[in-house]
Every structure is written in C-alpha cells, then in structure tokens.
Design a protein around this motif. Structure first.
Motif, PDB file in Angstrom:
ATOM      1  N   GLY A  96       4.308   2.358  10.138  1.00  0.00           N
ATOM      2  CA  GLY A  96       3.253   3.012   9.383  1.00  0.00           C
ATOM      3  C   GLY A  96       3.794   3.797   8.205  1.00  0.00           C
ATOM      4  N   VAL A  97       4.926   4.458   8.383  1.00  0.00           N
ATOM      5  CA  VAL A  97       5.550   5.225   7.299  1.00  0.00           C
ATOM      6  C   VAL A  97       6.033   4.274   6.212  1.00  0.00           C
ATOM      7  N   TRP A  98       6.626   3.171   6.625  1.00  0.00           N
ATOM      8  CA  TRP A  98       7.107   2.178   5.663  1.00  0.00           C
ATOM      9  C   TRP A  98       5.944   1.638   4.834  1.00  0.00           C
ATOM     10  N   GLU A  99       4.837   1.333   5.468  1.00  0.00           N
ATOM     11  CA  GLU A  99       3.674   0.803   4.759  1.00  0.00           C
ATOM     12  C   GLU A  99       3.072   1.835   3.809  1.00  0.00           C
ATOM     13  N   LYS A 100       3.027   3.102   4.228  1.00  0.00           N
ATOM     14  CA  LYS A 100       2.503   4.153   3.351  1.00  0.00           C
ATOM     15  C   LYS A 100       3.356   4.291   2.100  1.00  0.00           C
ATOM     16  N   ASN A 101       4.666   4.319   2.277  1.00  0.00           N
ATOM     17  CA  ASN A 101       5.561   4.428   1.124  1.00  0.00           C
ATOM     18  C   ASN A 101       5.468   3.203   0.234  1.00  0.00           C
ATOM     19  N   LEU A 102       5.342   2.046   0.841  1.00  0.00           N
ATOM     20  CA  LEU A 102       5.196   0.818   0.067  1.00  0.00           C
ATOM     21  C   LEU A 102       3.887   0.819  -0.713  1.00  0.00           C
ATOM     22  N   ASP A 103       2.820   1.324  -0.094  1.00  0.00           N
ATOM     23  CA  ASP A 103       1.536   1.445  -0.795  1.00  0.00           C
ATOM     24  C   ASP A 103       1.644   2.390  -1.987  1.00  0.00           C
ATOM     25  N   HIS A 107       4.366  -6.446   1.121  1.00  0.00           N
ATOM     26  CA  HIS A 107       3.350  -5.957   2.053  1.00  0.00           C
ATOM     27  C   HIS A 107       3.185  -6.933   3.211  1.00  0.00           C
ATOM     28  N   SER A 108       2.938  -6.376   4.379  1.00  0.00           N
ATOM     29  CA  SER A 108       2.758  -7.248   5.537  1.00  0.00           C
ATOM     30  C   SER A 108       1.387  -7.905   5.460  1.00  0.00           C
ATOM     31  N   GLY A 109       1.367  -9.179   5.725  1.00  0.00           N
ATOM     32  CA  GLY A 109       0.133  -9.935   5.653  1.00  0.00           C
ATOM     33  C   GLY A 109      -0.419 -10.234   7.024  1.00  0.00           C
ATOM     34  N   LYS A 110      -1.543 -10.963   7.048  1.00  0.00           N
ATOM     35  CA  LYS A 110      -2.172 -11.316   8.320  1.00  0.00           C
ATOM     36  C   LYS A 110      -1.480 -12.509   8.968  1.00  0.00           C
ATOM     37  N   MET A 156      13.203  -5.909   7.981  1.00  0.00           N
ATOM     38  CA  MET A 156      13.313  -4.522   7.519  1.00  0.00           C
ATOM     39  C   MET A 156      12.923  -3.500   8.571  1.00  0.00           C
ATOM     40  N   TYR A 157      12.004  -3.830   9.443  1.00  0.00           N
ATOM     41  CA  TYR A 157      11.602  -2.857  10.450  1.00  0.00           C
ATOM     42  C   TYR A 157      11.001  -3.565  11.654  1.00  0.00           C
TER      43      TYR A 157
END
Length: 84
Positions: free
Chosen positions: A49-56, A26-29, A41-42
């Motif tokens: 946003g799509v990558w983060e949703k799928n990762l979530d 997950h991307s951090g601050k 990766m991106y």
C-alpha cells in the motif's frame, strides 16, 4: 528559440518519459508488464500500500509537470515571452 523554450522542452521530455514509466509500473488487474515488475519489487505482505501511494504521488507530479510545460509552451513558443 529562447532559453526558456529549450528548458521547457527538456523538462517536458523528461516528465513525459517518467510518466510513461510510472504508469507502466502500476499494478494492474491482470497479467502484464506491471505484474512482472511489481512481483519483483515487493511482496503482497510487505506493505504494498505504501509503495502504491508513493507511485501514485510520483505519477501525479510528473503528469502535472508535463501539463504545465505544455501550457507554458503554448503561450510562449514563438518568442519565448508571454505576449508579443
């Protein structure tokens, strides 16, 4: 130990490992492991946003799988069946 317990132990170990890996991705601050992985990766403009949703979603699935395995193991560990 019964076959059910062995299957649950293997599934629990796999889901624990995958949960750890997915949380680290997950991307951090700030800077860190997640930023090193995420930058390769991106891009910020390539639909992150799509990558983060799928990762979530994957993280939630593996965490729930781990939790369910722990609960079933707590109920069935000594004998491999619910109850005595």
């Amino acid at each position: 130990m019964s076959v059910l317990n062995i299957i649950l132990l293997v599934l629990m170990a796999i889901s624990a490992f995958l949960t750890i890996v997915l949380v680290l991705m997950h991307s951090g601050k700030g800077t860190g492991v997640s930023d090193l992985i995420a930058s390769s990766m991106y891009n910020a403009t390539a639909g992150s946003g799509v990558w983060e949703k799928n990762l979530d979603r994957l993280t939630i699935i593996t965490a729930v799988t781990f939790g369910v395995c722990v609960l079933i193991m707590a109920l069935t560990f000594p004998t491999g069946t619910i109850g005595m």
